[in-house]
Design a protein around this motif. Structure first.
Motif, mmCIF file in Angstrom:
data_model
loop_
_atom_site.group_PDB
_atom_site.id
_atom_site.type_symbol
_atom_site.label_atom_id
_atom_site.label_comp_id
_atom_site.label_asym_id
_atom_site.label_seq_id
_atom_site.Cartn_x
_atom_site.Cartn_y
_atom_site.Cartn_z
ATOM 1 N N ALA A 341 25.311 4.054 -53.973
ATOM 2 C CA ALA A 341 26.718 4.458 -53.943
ATOM 3 C C ALA A 341 26.784 5.970 -54.145
ATOM 4 O O ALA A 341 25.992 6.551 -54.892
ATOM 5 C CB ALA A 341 27.491 3.731 -55.041
ATOM 6 N N GLY A 342 27.723 6.619 -53.468
ATOM 7 C CA GLY A 342 27.870 8.068 -53.606
ATOM 8 C C GLY A 342 28.531 8.655 -52.380
ATOM 9 O O GLY A 342 28.946 7.929 -51.464
ATOM 10 N N ASP A 343 28.632 9.978 -52.345
ATOM 11 C CA ASP A 343 29.214 10.637 -51.183
ATOM 12 C C ASP A 343 28.362 10.349 -49.951
ATOM 13 O O ASP A 343 27.124 10.387 -50.028
ATOM 14 C CB ASP A 343 29.278 12.159 -51.398
ATOM 15 C CG ASP A 343 30.282 12.546 -52.473
ATOM 16 O OD1 ASP A 343 31.250 11.783 -52.677
ATOM 17 O OD2 ASP A 343 30.085 13.597 -53.113
ATOM 18 N N LYS A 344 29.011 10.070 -48.832
ATOM 19 C CA LYS A 344 28.270 9.822 -47.592
ATOM 20 C C LYS A 344 27.359 11.005 -47.297
ATOM 21 O O LYS A 344 27.817 12.148 -47.203
ATOM 22 C CB LYS A 344 29.245 9.597 -46.434
ATOM 23 C CG LYS A 344 28.563 9.361 -45.103
ATOM 24 C CD LYS A 344 29.549 9.178 -43.980
ATOM 25 C CE LYS A 344 28.822 9.149 -42.637
ATOM 26 N NZ LYS A 344 29.750 8.971 -41.514
ATOM 27 N N GLY A 345 26.072 10.721 -47.163
ATOM 28 C CA GLY A 345 25.133 11.806 -46.926
ATOM 29 C C GLY A 345 23.709 11.363 -47.183
ATOM 30 O O GLY A 345 23.408 10.164 -47.238
ATOM 31 N N CYS A 346 22.834 12.353 -47.353
ATOM 32 C CA CYS A 346 21.406 12.057 -47.539
ATOM 33 C C CYS A 346 20.788 13.106 -48.440
ATOM 34 O O CYS A 346 21.123 14.295 -48.350
ATOM 35 C CB CYS A 346 20.705 12.055 -46.178
ATOM 36 S SG CYS A 346 18.925 11.705 -46.237
ATOM 37 N N THR A 347 19.900 12.649 -49.314
ATOM 38 C CA THR A 347 19.070 13.548 -50.118
ATOM 39 C C THR A 347 17.611 13.235 -49.806
ATOM 40 O O THR A 347 17.193 12.080 -49.878
ATOM 41 C CB THR A 347 19.315 13.342 -51.625
ATOM 42 O OG1 THR A 347 20.685 13.627 -51.916
ATOM 43 C CG2 THR A 347 18.421 14.260 -52.458
ATOM 44 N N VAL A 348 16.863 14.254 -49.414
ATOM 45 C CA VAL A 348 15.410 14.138 -49.267
ATOM 46 C C VAL A 348 14.805 14.917 -50.432
ATOM 47 O O VAL A 348 15.161 16.074 -50.656
ATOM 48 C CB VAL A 348 14.917 14.708 -47.920
ATOM 49 C CG1 VAL A 348 13.402 14.563 -47.800
ATOM 50 C CG2 VAL A 348 15.604 14.017 -46.755
ATOM 51 N N TYR A 349 13.920 14.275 -51.190
ATOM 52 C CA TYR A 349 13.377 14.937 -52.370
ATOM 53 C C TYR A 349 11.869 14.710 -52.438
ATOM 54 O O TYR A 349 11.332 13.775 -51.847
ATOM 55 C CB TYR A 349 14.050 14.414 -53.647
ATOM 56 C CG TYR A 349 13.817 12.942 -53.916
ATOM 57 C CD1 TYR A 349 12.781 12.519 -54.743
ATOM 58 C CD2 TYR A 349 14.615 11.971 -53.308
ATOM 59 C CE1 TYR A 349 12.554 11.171 -54.990
ATOM 60 C CE2 TYR A 349 14.401 10.619 -53.544
ATOM 61 C CZ TYR A 349 13.368 10.227 -54.375
ATOM 62 O OH TYR A 349 13.137 8.890 -54.599
ATOM 63 N N GLY A 350 11.200 15.585 -53.169
ATOM 64 C CA GLY A 350 9.757 15.458 -53.286
ATOM 65 C C GLY A 350 9.229 16.106 -54.543
ATOM 66 O O GLY A 350 9.902 16.928 -55.174
ATOM 67 N N SER A 351 8.008 15.741 -54.883
ATOM 68 C CA SER A 351 7.339 16.342 -56.040
ATOM 69 C C SER A 351 6.782 17.709 -55.641
ATOM 70 O O SER A 351 6.910 18.144 -54.489
ATOM 71 C CB SER A 351 6.193 15.438 -56.487
ATOM 72 O OG SER A 351 5.151 15.468 -55.502
ATOM 73 N N ASP A 352 6.131 18.357 -56.587
ATOM 74 C CA ASP A 352 5.532 19.662 -56.275
ATOM 75 C C ASP A 352 4.334 19.519 -55.344
ATOM 76 O O ASP A 352 3.790 20.523 -54.873
ATOM 77 C CB ASP A 352 5.134 20.399 -57.555
ATOM 78 C CG ASP A 352 4.197 19.592 -58.438
ATOM 79 O OD1 ASP A 352 3.851 18.443 -58.046
ATOM 80 O OD2 ASP A 352 3.815 20.081 -59.507
ATOM 81 N N GLU A 353 3.910 18.277 -55.067
ATOM 82 C CA GLU A 353 2.786 18.065 -54.149
ATOM 83 C C GLU A 353 3.244 17.626 -52.758
ATOM 84 O O GLU A 353 2.432 17.540 -51.834
ATOM 85 C CB GLU A 353 1.836 17.008 -54.724
ATOM 86 C CG GLU A 353 1.164 17.469 -56.022
ATOM 87 C CD GLU A 353 0.202 16.430 -56.562
ATOM 88 O OE1 GLU A 353 0.043 15.369 -55.924
ATOM 89 O OE2 GLU A 353 -0.399 16.694 -57.616
ATOM 90 N N ALA A 354 4.527 17.321 -52.603
ATOM 91 C CA ALA A 354 5.039 16.854 -51.305
ATOM 92 C C ALA A 354 5.377 18.039 -50.414
ATOM 93 O O ALA A 354 6.103 18.954 -50.826
ATOM 94 C CB ALA A 354 6.281 15.984 -51.508
ATOM 95 N N TRP A 355 4.843 18.019 -49.211
ATOM 96 C CA TRP A 355 5.163 19.020 -48.190
ATOM 97 C C TRP A 355 4.893 20.447 -48.689
ATOM 98 O O TRP A 355 5.705 21.354 -48.510
ATOM 99 C CB TRP A 355 6.618 18.880 -47.716
ATOM 100 C CG TRP A 355 6.921 17.543 -47.115
ATOM 101 C CD1 TRP A 355 6.095 16.460 -47.031
ATOM 102 C CD2 TRP A 355 8.156 17.116 -46.539
ATOM 103 N NE1 TRP A 355 6.725 15.410 -46.440
ATOM 104 C CE2 TRP A 355 7.991 15.773 -46.115
ATOM 105 C CE3 TRP A 355 9.394 17.733 -46.342
ATOM 106 C CZ2 TRP A 355 9.001 15.043 -45.498
ATOM 107 C CZ3 TRP A 355 10.409 17.009 -45.734
ATOM 108 C CH2 TRP A 355 10.213 15.687 -45.319
#
Length: 367
Positions: A341-355
């Protein structure tokens, strides 16, 4: 006294348009079109339009869905490096993948090929690859337009556009209304850069002096140009049975705008997608592009597919079975996130080792 030009007899050929070359091309591609025939289309070229019979294709009360697209500046790489034998697969893929996300089976395809001068069998090679893409996605190539336009294009240049129509039985279309908080996001692996981000790829190639005809730094068995030109994966045949069975709530085709901007397009208001970049390995080609351009992870998330070409929203209880069945159908599947649930949208997240990040990070798109 009249000048010498007054008695000159003009012809289309002198103006730079070869009717004979155009006729020869139509003759050459007719069997290619016939090879894509399917119920509803006999795929004979030469009329002023192409017929398709949805009833013969098995539909009772279909909604028609249409899509058109190109392949962006990937076509310039194809031209510059004589890679004309797969670019048509990209053209078909960009259209048919946009239809499947709405629950529609691609039925027929038309192409537009424009160039300054028809030459060297290039158009035939491109159309042959379009026919390949049509066979891979089960749609018929029922017509198209080849435009020879002297003075519009530099020598050797051409451009492509594709138009595809699909159908879905009324009530079975995917509109995002089935998506719910708690749904699991599955990602299907991409085959490479697909067909967006190539203006950035070409800028990097020029600025960094890449030797495209040499083995790639990240894979000695593949020339860099061939890694960059890998055709867009077509997801139609693997997904269609599960769409028809009502087991997929929504699909997002990851094109321009990347994961960040494409996933929200299929969400209803009040729902937010969270995607964990640590959930799948970053492809070596993507890592190469990121390193060469010193691209921030958030910019990667909105520019490239980052290894995921299609995202599925599915009920939590379906995720494991669908993963196994899609893998049996030839897909590589990752569980990449959830719907909250939340505002329509997307969050992409990563650790300090991702990408290749230097610290934990997140990129957010609302809307």
């Amino acid at each position: 006294m009249s000048d010498d030009n007054s008695a000159k007899s003009y012809s289309y050929e002198q103006a730079g348009v070869s009717i004979a070359a155009g006729n020869a091309l139509v003759k050459a591609i007719a069997p290619l079109a016939r090879s894509t025939a399917r119920p509803g289309a006999d795929a004979e070229l030469g009329g002023f339009g192409g017929f398709f019979d949805p009833r013969a294709a098995g539909y009772k009360d279909p909604l028609l869905v249409a899509a058109n697209d190109g392949v962006g500046t990937k076509v310039k790489l194809a031209i510059d490096h004589d890679r004309h034998d797969q670019i048509g697969i990209d053209l078909v893929a960009m259209c048919v993948n946009d239809l499947i996300v709405q629950g529609a089976e691609p039925l027929f395809f038309l192409d537009y090929f424009a160039t300054g001068k028809l030459e060297n069998g290039v158009a035939e090679r491109v159309v042959a690859s379009i026919a390949d893409g049509c066979r891979m996605s089960g749609c018929a190539l029922i017509g198209g337009e080849t435009a020879e336009m002297p003075g519009m294009y530099a020598a050797g240049d051409y451009d492509l556009a594709g138009f595809c129509v699909g159908a879905v039985e009324r009530g079975e279309q995917l509109t995002g209304d089935k998506v719910a908080a708690g749904d699991v996001l599955l990602g299907l692996a991409s085959s490479g850069v697909h067909s967006n981000g190539y203006s950035l790829v070409r800028r990097l190639a020029a600025d960094k002096g890449w030797k495209l005809d040499r083995p790639a730094l990240f894979d000695a068995d593949v020339l860099l140009i061939d890694a960059l030109m890998a055709p867009t994966r077509i997801y139609v045949k693997s997904l269609l049975p599960f769409i028809r069975a009502g087991r997929i709530h929504a699909l997002a085709h990851i094109t321009g705008g990347g994961l960040l901007e494409n996933v929200p397009r299929v969400l209803p208001k009040g729902l937010h997608a969270r995607i964990d970049a640590d959930a799948w390995p970053q492809p070596r080609l993507m890592a190469f592009l990121q390193a060469q351009g010193q691209i921030e992870p958030a910019e990667m998330a909105r520019t490239f597919n980052c290894g995921i070409g299609m995202v599925l929203a599915v009920a939590p209880g379906e995720a494991a079975a669908l993963t196994a069945e899609l893998e049996a159908a030839g897909e590589t599947v990752f569980t990449i996130g959830t719907i909250e649930a939340g505002d329509k949208g997307c969050t992409v997240y990563g650790s300090d080792e991702a990408w290749s990040a230097r610290a934990p990070w997140e990129a957010v798109h609302i809307g």
